[in-house]
Design a protein around this motif. Sequence first.
Motif, short mmCIF file in Angstrom:
data_model
loop_
_atom_site.label_atom_id
_atom_site.label_comp_id
_atom_site.label_asym_id
_atom_site.label_seq_id
_atom_site.Cartn_x
_atom_site.Cartn_y
_atom_site.Cartn_z
N ALA A 169 4.43 11.32 -9.43
CA ALA A 169 3.75 10.73 -8.27
C ALA A 169 4.15 9.27 -8.09
CB ALA A 169 2.24 10.85 -8.44
N PHE A 170 4.36 8.56 -9.17
CA PHE A 170 4.64 7.13 -9.09
C PHE A 170 6.07 6.84 -8.65
CE2 PHE A 170 6.18 3.22 -11.23
CZ PHE A 170 5.40 2.30 -10.55
N PHE A 171 7.04 7.59 -9.18
CA PHE A 171 8.44 7.27 -8.94
C PHE A 171 8.96 7.89 -7.64
CE2 PHE A 171 8.45 6.25 -13.52
CZ PHE A 171 8.97 4.98 -13.42
N GLY A 172 8.38 7.45 -6.53
CA GLY A 172 8.88 7.84 -5.22
C GLY A 172 9.82 6.76 -4.70
N ILE A 173 11.01 6.70 -5.26
CA ILE A 173 11.94 5.59 -5.00
C ILE A 173 12.50 5.66 -3.58
CG2 ILE A 173 14.12 4.56 -5.72
CD1 ILE A 173 13.51 5.47 -8.56
N ARG A 174 12.48 4.51 -2.91
CA ARG A 174 13.10 4.37 -1.59
C ARG A 174 14.32 3.48 -1.71
NH1 ARG A 174 8.26 7.04 -1.77
NH2 ARG A 174 7.67 7.78 0.30
N GLY A 175 15.35 3.77 -0.89
CA GLY A 175 16.55 2.96 -1.00
C GLY A 175 17.57 3.25 0.08
N VAL A 176 18.77 3.65 -0.32
CA VAL A 176 19.89 3.79 0.59
C VAL A 176 19.61 4.82 1.68
CG1 VAL A 176 22.35 4.31 0.77
CG2 VAL A 176 21.47 3.06 -1.22
N GLY A 177 18.94 5.91 1.32
CA GLY A 177 18.62 6.92 2.32
C GLY A 177 17.76 6.36 3.45
N SER A 178 16.81 5.50 3.11
CA SER A 178 15.96 4.88 4.13
C SER A 178 16.78 3.99 5.05
CB SER A 178 14.85 4.07 3.47
OG SER A 178 13.96 4.92 2.76
N PHE A 179 17.76 3.27 4.48
CA PHE A 179 18.65 2.45 5.32
C PHE A 179 19.37 3.34 6.33
CE2 PHE A 179 19.23 -0.46 1.41
CZ PHE A 179 18.04 -1.11 1.68
N TYR A 180 19.83 4.50 5.86
CA TYR A 180 20.59 5.38 6.77
C TYR A 180 19.71 5.88 7.90
CZ TYR A 180 22.70 9.39 8.86
OH TYR A 180 23.19 10.28 9.79
N TYR A 181 18.53 6.40 7.57
CA TYR A 181 17.68 6.98 8.61
C TYR A 181 17.30 5.94 9.66
CZ TYR A 181 17.14 11.17 5.82
OH TYR A 181 17.40 12.32 5.12
N ALA A 187 0.82 -1.21 0.00
CA ALA A 187 0.00 0.00 0.00
C ALA A 187 0.85 1.26 0.00
CB ALA A 187 -0.93 -0.01 1.22
N ILE A 188 1.95 1.25 0.76
CA ILE A 188 2.82 2.43 0.81
C ILE A 188 3.44 2.72 -0.56
CG2 ILE A 188 5.00 3.32 1.74
CD1 ILE A 188 4.26 2.00 4.39
N VAL A 189 3.88 1.66 -1.23
CA VAL A 189 4.55 1.85 -2.52
C VAL A 189 3.55 2.19 -3.62
CG1 VAL A 189 5.92 0.71 -4.30
CG2 VAL A 189 6.48 0.37 -1.90
N LEU A 190 2.43 1.50 -3.66
CA LEU A 190 1.50 1.61 -4.80
C LEU A 190 0.34 2.57 -4.57
CD1 LEU A 190 1.27 -2.11 -5.99
CD2 LEU A 190 2.75 -0.27 -6.84
N VAL A 191 0.09 2.94 -3.32
CA VAL A 191 -1.06 3.81 -3.05
C VAL A 191 -0.64 5.11 -2.39
CG1 VAL A 191 -3.29 4.01 -1.89
CG2 VAL A 191 -2.59 1.80 -2.84
N VAL A 192 0.10 5.02 -1.29
CA VAL A 192 0.39 6.21 -0.49
C VAL A 192 1.18 7.24 -1.28
CG1 VAL A 192 1.55 7.11 1.56
CG2 VAL A 192 0.23 4.98 1.70
N ARG A 193 2.32 6.83 -1.84
CA ARG A 193 3.13 7.81 -2.60
C ARG A 193 2.39 8.32 -3.83
NH1 ARG A 193 7.47 11.47 -3.59
NH2 ARG A 193 7.42 11.70 -5.84
N PRO A 194 1.84 7.46 -4.69
CA PRO A 194 1.13 8.01 -5.86
C PRO A 194 -0.03 8.93 -5.49
CG PRO A 194 1.60 5.69 -6.20
CD PRO A 194 1.94 5.99 -4.77
N LEU A 195 -0.79 8.54 -4.46
CA LEU A 195 -1.95 9.34 -4.09
C LEU A 195 -1.54 10.68 -3.49
CD1 LEU A 195 -5.01 9.56 -3.86
CD2 LEU A 195 -4.87 8.40 -1.64
N THR A 196 -0.59 10.67 -2.56
CA THR A 196 -0.14 11.93 -1.97
C THR A 196 0.56 12.81 -3.02
OG1 THR A 196 1.93 10.89 -1.22
CG2 THR A 196 0.09 10.97 0.35
N GLY A 197 1.22 12.16 -3.96
CA GLY A 197 1.83 12.92 -5.05
C GLY A 197 0.79 13.65 -5.87
N MET A 198 -0.27 12.96 -6.24
CA MET A 198 -1.31 13.60 -7.05
C MET A 198 -2.04 14.68 -6.26
SD MET A 198 -0.94 12.37 -9.99
CE MET A 198 -2.39 13.09 -10.79
N ILE A 199 -2.22 14.48 -4.96
CA ILE A 199 -2.82 15.53 -4.13
C ILE A 199 -1.94 16.78 -4.14
CG2 ILE A 199 -3.43 16.18 -1.77
CD1 ILE A 199 -4.32 13.30 -1.33
#
Length: 425
Positions: free
Chosen positions: A351-363, A323-335
């Motif tokens: 809205a779709f390409f809200g990529i998560r990766g190395v930064g999330s590992f760091y935080y 849901a976070i990848v396919l709904v939350v980011r695209p929906l909040t992006g379009m809002i």
Amino acid sequence: MPDPYILMLFVVGALVALVAWLPLVFRRAPLSLPIVCVILGAGLFSLPQVGFDPLPQTYPEITERLTEFVVIIALMGAGLKIDRIFHLKRWGVTWRLLGVTMMLSVAVITLLGWSVLGLGLAGAVLLAGTLAPTDPVLASDIQVGAPREGREDEVRFGLTSEAGLNDGLAFPFVHMAIALALVAAGEKEDWFAQWLTVSVLWEIGAGLGIGWAVGWLFGWLTFAIPLSPRLANTRDGFIVLAATFISYSVTEMLHCYGFLAVFITALAFRHADRDHDFHVEMHDFIEQIERMAMMVVLVLFGGALVSGLLAPLRPLDVGVAVAIVLVVRPLTGMIGFIGLKRPLREKLIMAFFGIRGVGSFYYLAYGLNAAPFEGGDRLWAFVGLICLMSIMLHGITVTPVMRWFDRSQGRDPDEAQSSGRGASA
């Protein structure tokens, strides 16, 4: 069995070859360099001869420092390649992604973490702070091209500037989570006033100011100092590495947001002489370091996956991650794009390409190292799943989507990619 040192040299050589060759191989293919790195890491650490499991929770300090290094290098590269002059109105899409999309993402992920996943409030806020920012490391195909390349449409600019700034702006939420965890442990009281004045107002403001000052200083030393020859004429790319490290370390020594400072340093450095060819050389230099460091992290991530990183996941966790990848980011992006006068296809891509990766590992590593949080292994599993989904989903779709977008804009995607750095999810 070969000597471990010789085997290590072989692995390093293979990684360097992949850095050079795979972007060319995958220029048209729906596959990315990060996907290959994760698969390579999973295969490598599945071998019985490999003597350790690279789980991030087993090596928390190393995880934090390694991912920190990759992010600051990526932020410098992202800032250097933005051609657009900083302007409140011309950066309007950036403010929407930061002020609306990111803030809504923090709120929704916190709510999901607290009410659905059953995390405590501190854990839910940490999860939101970890996953709300997009990643500057794994997004080259949806970012602008090299300096003065001209590949800076609104989509690529928006996603590049968002990734550059939201890595620093996620920190207040991580610090809020740390404060809440310390309050729950009885180690802190009356946290809100300090959080607002220090973690939000002071650390953001000082990060912006220090970043600009360091960038201005390096710009003057490189392009305007009244000495002959100037640093720009030496073509020594190490100057950009110096700017990165000095900007980050000075800001961190003053307990402010070094990620934010590094990106602002890059923008100010670029502004010193926007059209100088040396910017291209500095960008290419920092990009090579970034790609090599990124591959090391993703190979280790692949190893962590086969070592049991995702084992603590529950069925409900998987559903929330999807849901976070396919709904939350695209929906909040379009809002966030409501009222923005841009074509629908541009809004959908951003809205779709809200990529998560190395930064999330760091935080996550930073937060778990700073305060006692319940369910650290489960948080690592959840964030690991989100990043794996993002690497796979966005890595497979980015090439065909951006090629289609370039054609819709009347550009030849092959010509655009030939001057870029290739596929890197």
